[in-house]
Design a protein around this motif. Structure first.
Motif, mmCIF file in Angstrom:
data_model
loop_
_atom_site.group_PDB
_atom_site.id
_atom_site.type_symbol
_atom_site.label_atom_id
_atom_site.label_comp_id
_atom_site.label_asym_id
_atom_site.label_seq_id
_atom_site.Cartn_x
_atom_site.Cartn_y
_atom_site.Cartn_z
ATOM 1 N N LEU A 54 22.086 9.469 24.451
ATOM 2 C CA LEU A 54 22.665 10.243 23.567
ATOM 3 C C LEU A 54 22.603 11.862 24.641
ATOM 4 N N ASP A 55 24.023 12.445 24.671
ATOM 5 C CA ASP A 55 24.105 13.710 25.329
ATOM 6 C C ASP A 55 24.185 14.825 24.347
ATOM 7 N N LEU A 56 23.223 15.540 23.934
ATOM 8 C CA LEU A 56 23.010 16.232 22.682
ATOM 9 C C LEU A 56 23.350 17.754 23.018
ATOM 10 N N SER A 57 23.745 18.635 22.057
ATOM 11 C CA SER A 57 23.874 19.945 22.420
ATOM 12 C C SER A 57 22.777 20.788 22.149
ATOM 13 N N GLU A 58 23.032 21.965 21.965
ATOM 14 C CA GLU A 58 22.127 22.905 21.991
ATOM 15 C C GLU A 58 21.357 22.631 20.553
ATOM 16 N N PRO A 59 19.928 22.509 20.585
ATOM 17 C CA PRO A 59 19.043 22.217 19.591
ATOM 18 C C PRO A 59 18.916 23.444 18.407
ATOM 19 N N GLU A 60 18.803 22.961 17.250
ATOM 20 C CA GLU A 60 18.554 23.901 16.163
ATOM 21 C C GLU A 60 17.127 24.615 16.152
ATOM 22 N N VAL A 61 16.177 23.627 16.612
ATOM 23 C CA VAL A 61 14.771 24.154 16.546
ATOM 24 C C VAL A 61 14.221 23.400 17.971
ATOM 25 N N TYR A 62 13.155 24.216 18.130
ATOM 26 C CA TYR A 62 12.250 23.774 19.316
ATOM 27 C C TYR A 62 10.747 23.847 19.036
ATOM 28 N N GLN A 63 10.268 22.494 18.974
ATOM 29 C CA GLN A 63 8.801 22.587 18.401
ATOM 30 C C GLN A 63 7.577 22.690 19.668
ATOM 31 N N TRP A 64 7.191 23.664 19.593
ATOM 32 C CA TRP A 64 6.149 24.001 20.636
ATOM 33 C C TRP A 64 4.876 22.880 20.565
ATOM 34 N N GLN A 65 4.374 22.712 21.949
ATOM 35 C CA GLN A 65 3.371 21.791 21.899
ATOM 36 C C GLN A 65 2.340 22.399 22.781
ATOM 37 N N PRO A 66 0.852 22.184 22.278
ATOM 38 C CA PRO A 66 -0.299 22.556 22.976
ATOM 39 C C PRO A 66 -0.089 23.013 24.565
ATOM 40 N N ALA A 67 0.583 22.063 25.196
ATOM 41 C CA ALA A 67 0.839 22.410 26.800
ATOM 42 C C ALA A 67 1.529 23.675 26.782
ATOM 43 N N ASP A 68 2.757 23.757 26.245
ATOM 44 C CA ASP A 68 3.402 24.838 26.083
ATOM 45 C C ASP A 68 2.653 26.249 25.864
ATOM 46 N N VAL A 69 1.821 26.307 24.796
ATOM 47 C CA VAL A 69 0.734 27.371 24.641
ATOM 48 C C VAL A 69 -0.027 27.649 25.729
ATOM 49 N N ALA A 70 -0.437 26.781 26.499
ATOM 50 C CA ALA A 70 -1.307 26.975 27.525
ATOM 51 C C ALA A 70 -0.534 27.494 28.838
ATOM 52 N N ALA A 71 0.635 27.084 28.889
ATOM 53 C CA ALA A 71 1.510 27.543 30.133
ATOM 54 C C ALA A 71 1.791 28.958 29.659
ATOM 55 N N ALA A 72 1.945 29.459 28.373
ATOM 56 C CA ALA A 72 2.498 30.736 28.332
ATOM 57 C C ALA A 72 1.724 31.680 28.093
ATOM 58 N N TRP A 73 0.323 31.233 27.871
ATOM 59 C CA TRP A 73 -0.887 32.232 27.443
ATOM 60 C C TRP A 73 -1.020 33.119 28.552
ATOM 61 N N PRO A 74 -1.096 34.489 28.181
ATOM 62 C CA PRO A 74 -1.390 35.604 29.226
ATOM 63 C C PRO A 74 -2.850 35.570 29.777
ATOM 64 N N VAL A 75 -3.044 35.194 30.974
ATOM 65 C CA VAL A 75 -4.201 35.045 31.561
ATOM 66 C C VAL A 75 -4.575 36.522 32.549
ATOM 67 N N LEU B 76 20.677 18.747 13.980
ATOM 68 C CA LEU B 76 21.183 18.360 12.799
ATOM 69 C C LEU B 76 21.932 17.044 12.732
ATOM 70 N N VAL B 77 22.182 16.447 11.675
ATOM 71 C CA VAL B 77 22.947 15.232 11.566
ATOM 72 C C VAL B 77 24.178 15.205 12.207
ATOM 73 N N GLU B 78 24.942 16.318 12.101
ATOM 74 C CA GLU B 78 26.516 16.381 12.601
ATOM 75 C C GLU B 78 26.075 16.300 14.135
ATOM 76 N N GLN B 79 25.026 16.973 14.773
ATOM 77 C CA GLN B 79 24.834 16.801 16.269
ATOM 78 C C GLN B 79 24.747 15.426 16.513
ATOM 79 N N ILE B 80 23.864 14.847 15.881
ATOM 80 C CA ILE B 80 23.400 13.398 16.307
ATOM 81 C C ILE B 80 24.899 12.735 16.135
ATOM 82 N N ARG B 81 25.545 12.712 15.054
ATOM 83 C CA ARG B 81 26.848 11.994 15.108
ATOM 84 C C ARG B 81 28.027 12.178 15.921
ATOM 85 N N ALA B 82 27.926 13.558 16.734
ATOM 86 C CA ALA B 82 28.846 13.749 17.436
ATOM 87 C C ALA B 82 28.522 13.169 18.826
#
Length: 468
Positions: free
Chosen positions: A202-223, A5-11
């Protein structure tokens, strides 16, 4: 990719300002911006860059970047869109050989600029653009000139609520400190183009959202392992489709089968089961134990309104889609996954659809807390919220043509496969939405959802082979 959020960046900026001169952050931002522009020029010397600068720090970032570009031999001009400008940056810009141009000259030379730098407004501004900047932004879009936005395209709201308003459309957005929500979610994401993040300390706090990447999908896919069998890989039950909507049963079965379920049982009405078996002879029609259950897709108006409550009480991991969403009991559980689109989520919350589309992040969080279930909000951006968890996860984005009838049925089947394999509910939701998006990316569209489902094995295999 964490979004803030903007307020997190500002802080975070305020904390740095206690330790450093504010100009230090501006110089870090300017250096990153100049470097990003230089990498995209066909040689620095003689290239032409127009800075469109407003009165705030975004304008200052651009002017100081212009100083660096001018020192490398770039011809840099600046259009001041307001009465004020960052004075120190302006003085340095002129001293480095930069020159001011008016709006008419900026527009007349539009095809002559190698890059237009949009530095009109930043994260503290309201959505929209005043005239004549709005007309200039539209001229840039129509002409195809390469626009580089400073922190975010001017006119775009940095975070929800999102509104339609005049804005720049960038080929590249150079952002500072942390990603803003508009850069990861629609409709802002499409206006940002490529996004490059510059670390300014900047030292930022807990994020509002986390955007997954294809590498995240590969690492988490059940094999499956060498000793896996059809039961350990997961048995998925499908109570989907009806005589009026048999296609939903076929599509959910396609999602489950092609995403790698160990076994698929279809538990719907007999005429529907026969249709499913004709298409997928590996599906089992007999009753039996399941590790996950998909319900609701293509149900239509069922007379038994207690089905969802009974299954919720039974404890098996659930995917609750479409018509079953209208039967939710008062209390849910996090291992139940709801998969509404915006209209269905509005029904669950008792609000207008516009309330969901203007602030989907708030809506999906509210739905998770109110129902006690994990919620996947389907759409151009796909949000996953779990009760008691602050950060909302975003699936890997896909092309917009995937939004067609039947895609949600396939998605429900994929999610059921992942739940049956023992994947945690929120992770299963993000994986299912992401792999469908990756399949759409890999397949020139538009193609119907059943055809897209058939590409899942190839897409999953390629994704896993690419993972180091």
């Amino acid at each position: 990719m964490d979004g803030y959020l903007v307020e997190q960046i500002r802080a975070a900026e305020a904390h740095v300002f206690e330790l450093l001169d504010p100009d230090v952050l501006m110089q870090r931002a300017a250096a990153g911006l100049a470097a990003a522009i230089l990498r995209r020029l066909d040689g620095a010397y003689g290239s032409r860059v127009l800075l469109v600068v407003g009165s705030g720090n975004n304008g200052g970032d651009a002017l100081w970047a212009g100083v660096r570009l001018a020192r490398r031999g770039v011809v840099v001009r600046a259009w001041r869109t307001g009465a004020k400008v960052h004075q120190a940056g302006w003085d340095a810009f002129l001293a480095a050989g930069g020159r001011e141009v008016g709006r008419d000259q900026a527009l007349a030379d539009l095809q002559g600029w190698d890059v237009v730098v949009d530095a009109v407004a930043g994260i503290g501004s309201r959505p929209g653009l005043d005239q004549p900047v709005a007309d200039f932004a539209e001229s840039c879009r129509a002409s195809g000139v390469r626009v580089v936005a400073v922190d975010l395209p001017s006119g775009v709201a940095p975070e929800p609520p999102f509104v339609e308003a005049p804005h720049f459309t960038a080929a590249l957005t150079v952002t500072f400190g942390g990603y803003k929500l508009c850069q990861l979610t629609e409709p802002g994401r499409s206006a940002c183009g490529e996004i490059e993040l510059i670390d300014i300390g900047l030292d930022l706090s807990e994020p509002e959202v986390y955007q997954w990447q294809p590498a995240d999908v590969a690492a988490a896919w059940p094999v499956p392992s060498s000793d896996s069998d059809k039961y350990s890989r997961g048995v998925v039950g499908l109570d989907t489709g009806s005589p009026d909507y048999p296609g939903a049963a076929l599509l959910s079965a396609a999602g489950a089968v092609y995403s790698g379920a160990g076994m698929v049982r279809h538990l719907g009405p007999l005429p529907v089961i026969n249709r499913v078996l004709d298409a997928f002879p590996n599906v089992v029609a007999a009753q039996g134990r399941v590790q996950a259950l998909v319900i609701g897709s293509g149900w239509g108006q069922r007379k038994d309104t207690k089905t969802v409550a009974k299954l919720m009480a039974a404890g098996v991991p659930l995917v609750i889609d479409a018509d079953a969403l209208r039967q939710l009991p008062g209390a849910g559980r996090p291992t139940a996954l709801l998969t509404p689109h915006a209209g269905e989520l509005a029904f669950l919350l008792g609000v207008e659809r516009s309330a969901v589309t203007t602030d989907p992040l708030a809506a999906v969080r509210q739905a998770a807390e109110r129902t006690g279930c994990t919620v996947l909000l389907k759409g151009a951006t796909q949000y996953v919220a779990a009760p008691g968890v602050h950060t909302v996860q975003l699936a890997v984005p896909g092309p917009s043509w995937t939004a067609q009838a039947g895609s949600g049925d396939v998605l429900a089947g994929i999610a059921g496969t992942l739940l049956g394999a023992g994947v945690r509910t929120a992770t299963a939701a993000v994986l299912a939405a992401s792999i469908q998006a990756l399949a759409a990316r890999a397949t020139p569209g538009p193609v119907p959802p059943q055809q897209l489902a058939g590409t899942l094995p190839t897409v999953i295999s390629a994704l896993l082979d690419a993972e180091p």
